[in-house]
Design a protein around this motif. Structure first.
Motif, short mmCIF file in Angstrom:
data_model
loop_
_atom_site.label_atom_id
_atom_site.label_comp_id
_atom_site.label_asym_id
_atom_site.label_seq_id
_atom_site.Cartn_x
_atom_site.Cartn_y
_atom_site.Cartn_z
N GLY A 337 0.82 -1.21 0.00
CA GLY A 337 0.00 0.00 0.00
C GLY A 337 0.85 1.26 0.00
N SER A 338 1.95 1.24 0.73
CA SER A 338 2.84 2.41 0.78
C SER A 338 3.47 2.68 -0.58
N ALA A 339 3.92 1.61 -1.26
CA ALA A 339 4.52 1.80 -2.58
C ALA A 339 3.49 2.34 -3.57
N ILE A 340 2.26 1.84 -3.46
CA ILE A 340 1.21 2.34 -4.34
C ILE A 340 0.95 3.83 -4.07
N LEU A 341 0.96 4.23 -2.80
CA LEU A 341 0.74 5.63 -2.47
C LEU A 341 1.83 6.51 -3.06
N VAL A 342 3.09 6.11 -2.90
CA VAL A 342 4.20 6.89 -3.46
C VAL A 342 4.08 6.95 -4.98
N TYR A 343 3.75 5.81 -5.58
CA TYR A 343 3.60 5.76 -7.04
C TYR A 343 2.53 6.74 -7.50
N ALA A 344 1.42 6.77 -6.79
CA ALA A 344 0.32 7.64 -7.19
C ALA A 344 0.64 9.11 -6.97
N ARG A 345 1.40 9.43 -5.93
CA ARG A 345 1.66 10.83 -5.59
C ARG A 345 2.84 11.42 -6.36
N THR A 346 3.60 10.56 -7.03
CA THR A 346 4.76 11.07 -7.76
C THR A 346 4.31 11.68 -9.08
N ALA A 455 8.01 4.41 5.51
CA ALA A 455 8.54 5.74 5.86
C ALA A 455 8.54 6.65 4.64
N ALA A 456 8.86 6.09 3.46
CA ALA A 456 8.84 6.89 2.24
C ALA A 456 7.43 7.38 1.93
N ALA A 457 6.44 6.53 2.17
CA ALA A 457 5.05 6.95 1.92
C ALA A 457 4.65 8.09 2.83
N ILE A 458 5.04 7.99 4.10
CA ILE A 458 4.74 9.07 5.04
C ILE A 458 5.46 10.35 4.63
N ALA A 459 6.74 10.19 4.23
CA ALA A 459 7.52 11.36 3.81
C ALA A 459 6.94 12.01 2.57
N SER A 460 6.34 11.21 1.69
CA SER A 460 5.76 11.79 0.47
C SER A 460 4.63 12.75 0.79
N LEU A 461 4.04 12.61 1.97
CA LEU A 461 2.97 13.50 2.40
C LEU A 461 3.49 14.73 3.13
N VAL A 462 4.74 14.63 3.63
CA VAL A 462 5.26 15.69 4.50
C VAL A 462 6.53 16.32 3.93
N VAL A 463 7.52 15.48 3.65
CA VAL A 463 8.82 15.96 3.17
C VAL A 463 9.20 15.17 1.92
N PRO A 464 8.63 15.47 0.77
CA PRO A 464 8.84 14.65 -0.43
C PRO A 464 10.30 14.50 -0.84
N ARG A 465 11.13 15.49 -0.53
CA ARG A 465 12.51 15.42 -1.02
C ARG A 465 13.32 14.28 -0.40
#
Length: 727
Positions: A337-346, A455-465
């Protein structure tokens, strides 16, 4: 879309760095150079040297094994223990239509006062006829004696017993006899078994009982991080491989099975000697076995029904990562689910390309590696062409996999490295989840890294870099787990069959590739591939240190007598000159040459043949005064109702295809076959084997070069005759 020079050159560096790691296998495959343990390697190897003596092969029930047993008993007594011999004639229960018999002489001694719910440390003391068995299983015997020495003065929570089995190489007969007939078997609660299928390498804990909760708990409290992963344990449980532990697990014991498998071409050969036994492997196995026995002894045995199942993997010698299977499954779902979230938000587009890149890269890269492996196998005439220089094939597989994947990435030009990495994690996790029901141990390669993907999924919502850095950490965690597993599987499969493992390398490339990098990376891999392919085709298949396996068999059957060499490529010229060999029609790599007839001092008599009701009973006596092994190959064995050999009656499971007996006690066999009266009588081939090729083959054996050695049963003389039964 343009390709930056920086990304292009970084792709080259990344690909070459991955190839270097793949080729030299620096992580987790070799035993550690430094290990903090009280286990005394020099003392253990010194005992082993005294036990092995002149390092003659010592198969079960032979004069050589008698001599080794006397030396072994002397070492046990010198260490302060009181050994007992437990012997008897025994036949294994028939498995897949085969029954195997011998007269093993097991050795047992207590480290502590006797008691119930004991921890048992076990190894086997016999060898195959072709080799002295310094590793298989001298390493186990040496480790068991040193562990016993270290534990004898310690207060332990459970009794500890040592079992040194016999006739393991004949077919696990000693362990089977212990489990079926020794009263001590009912006093055992946990087993630590020690084995080897090579002379070096990390001491891997490759098998547990099922469920494994007690086993993993014992290993965790033992104080040493074992080299272990649950993927290997799961795969071993479904493969047709066995050790003594196979015969002991039906006792419902907790268990941990350790072995070394490096330099597997020395396994069951004359090169399994003290000179080639890696002292670092002895030290690591000693440290792990000591910790395992101590761990089991510190925990009371519990009900198997109350245990849970865990996945596990070591991260070097520092950390033992363990998760309950349910938690691992949850982490996989969260990671997906986290990888899907990052994929969708990128952002940046290329969503379809990113989704297609991992499967296409895997198909082209892995397919190219497999096809090139098949090409080399088709061109090279040798049976095991990667024996001498495995690094050539390893580099070829890796370069093909990365080069093929790089071509896919250049074609698709995925604009976002983050989206590509997220897509790779989606595919990897989905594949692991799909296999979880029948291979839950595979979860070790993705469940730990899933924490970083979360952690990457959470960061994509807060600190994308910081998302790329967290994906980088996930890739590093994957590498630390995957590289030792890949190296271990290559050792287990042998390099000629290891091409599909390169798929794991492709995932590392996908996780870390910095966006579109152009053709520089695949071209660099192509250059390495060209050199590796040329080397794989041209380097010698065998060396003095890594020779081919070549047995000389003098066989005498109803068609005549011949020298036979099985499963080999071109014969060495000197051997071809010593006897005029021709290919055997029924085998591409089998060879035969005319030979003198063998003397036949055996006979087989039908003592009785009676029918009572629907049962026909045939009693045979097979006498072979000079044989080391008698074997019977059965066609039309579906009508069997019972088999007895020298009074031992194995349980019949399915159609009878084979029964055999190894050792001096098998030179006279009283055999009773019970058959369905209306069933057709079987056709039985009677094989009698004498170890050593004999005087007639002396010139042929002398012509065998240093790059070829006997293996397993080794050189031998075989008489083949039919058993004549009344119709």
């Amino acid at each position: 879309m343009t390709v930056s020079k920086r990304a292009g050159w970084w792709g080259v560096v990344l690909s070459l760095m991955l190839l270097a790691l793949w080729a030299i296998r620096p992580i987790g495959v070799s035993p550690p150079r430094h290990l903090d343990t009280e286990f005394n390697t020099e003392r253990a190897v010194g005992r082993l040297a005294a036990i092995l003596g002149d390092q003659r092969p010592h198969p079960t029930d032979s004069d050589a094994n008698d001599a080794l047993e006397a030396r072994l008993l002397a070492q046990i007594r010198a260490a302060g223990f009181t050994p007992e011999i437990r012997q008897g004639f025994h036949c294994n229960d028939i498995r897949a239509g085969a029954a195997i018999c011998a007269r093993p002489r097991n050795i047992v001694f207590w480290i502590t006062p006797p008691g119930d719910d004991a921890v048992m440390l076990t190894a086997h003391h016999d060898s195959v006829p072709a080799g002295p068995g310094a590793a298989d299983d001298g390493i186990g015997v040496a480790v068991a004696l040193e562990v016993a020495h270290l534990l004898k003065a310690r207060p332990l929570g459970r009794p500890v017993l040592v079992l040194l089995t016999d006739a393991e190489e004949a077919g696990l007969v000693g362990a089977a006899m212990f489990a079926a007939r020794d009263p001590l078997a009912r006093r055992i609660g946990a087993v630590v078994n020690l084995e080897a299928r090579g002379t070096t390498g990390a001491a891997n804990m490759f098998q547990t009982s099922r469920p494994n909760g007690n086993d993993i708990a014992a290993l965790r409290v033992g104080g040493v991080v074992p080299a272990a992963n649950s993927l290997a344990s799961d795969l071993y449980s479904i493969l047709p491989n066995d050790t003594d532990l196979t015969m002991l697990l039906p006792l419902k014991v907790d268990a941990a099975n350790f072995a070394i498998i490096g330099a597997g071409t020395r396994y069951h050969t004359p090169l399994d000697n003290l000179a080639n036994l890696d002292r670092r492997s002895v030290r690591q196995m000693g440290a792990e076995a000591l910790a395992a026995v101590t761990g089991f002894a510190s925990l009371a045995g519990g009900s198997k029904a109350a245990e849970g199942q865990s996945i596990f993997v070591n991260i070097g010698p520092w950390f033992f990562f363990v998760l309950p299977s349910g938690v691992a499954l949850a982490l996989l779902v969260v990671g997906l689910g986290s990888a899907i979230l990052v994929y969708a938000r990128t952002g940046g587009g290329g969503a379809v390309k990113a989704a297609l890149a991992p499967p296409l890269a895997l198909l082209l890269g892995t397919g190219l590696a497999v096809l090139l492996g098949m090409l080399v196998a088709a061109i090279r005439p040798e049976a095991a062409f990667g024996t001498g220089w495995p690094i050539a094939l390893r580099l070829m597989y890796g370069a093909a996999a990365l080069g093929g994947a790089g071509l896919v990435l250049d074609w698709l030009r995925v604009p976002s490295a983050t989206r590509l990495a997220a897509s790779a994690w989606i595919w990897l996790t989905a594949l692991v989840l799909a296999a979880f029901a029948f291979l839950p141990g595979l979860a070790v390669i993705a469940s730990g890294p899933a924490l970083f993907v979360l952690a990457a999924a959470i960061a994509s919502l807060v600190v994308p870099r910081v998302v790329p850095w967290l994906f980088g950490a996930a890739a590093l965690a994957f590498a630390l787990v995957m590289l030792p597993i890949a190296g271990g599987f290559e050792d287990g499969l042998f390099v000629e069959q290891a091409a599909p493992i390169a798929a794991l390398l492709i995932f590392l490339l996908l996780f870390a590739m910095p966006g579109a990098s152009g053709l520089r990376a695949p071209l660099a891999c192509g250059a390495v591939l060209a050199a590796a392919l040329a080397a794989a085709l041209l380097v010698p298949a065998y060396t003095n240190d890594a020779p081919r396996h070549l047995n000389v068999v003098h066989q005498d059957d109803m068609q005549g007598a011949s020298f036979r060499i099985y499963d080999n490529g071109p014969l060495p010229p000197a051997m071809q000159s010593a006897a005029r060999f021709a290919p055997t029609p029924d085998g591409e790599r089998d060879w035969h040459a005319l030979a003198p007839r063998l003397g036949d001092d055996g006979r087989i008599d039908v003592i009785s043949d009676t029918i009572a009701g629907d049962l026909r009973t045939i009693v045979l006596r097979a006498v072979a005064p000079s044989a080391d092994r008698q074997e019977f190959y059965v066609a039309k064995g579906e009508g069997l109702r019972g088999l007895t050999v020298n009074g031992a009656r194995p349980q019949v499971k399915g159609a009878l295809a084979y029964f055999g007996c190894t050792g001096r006690s098998c030179r006279t066999l009283d055999i009773t076959l019970s058959w369905a009266a209306k069933a057709p009588l079987p056709a039985i081939g009677w094989h009698r084997t004498r170890y050593g090729a004999g005087e007639a083959a002396r010139a042929l054996v002398a012509a065998r070069p240093a790059t070829a050695i006997p293996v397993h049963v080794g050189d031998r003389q075989v008489l083949v005759r039919p058993v004549k039964l009344e119709r």
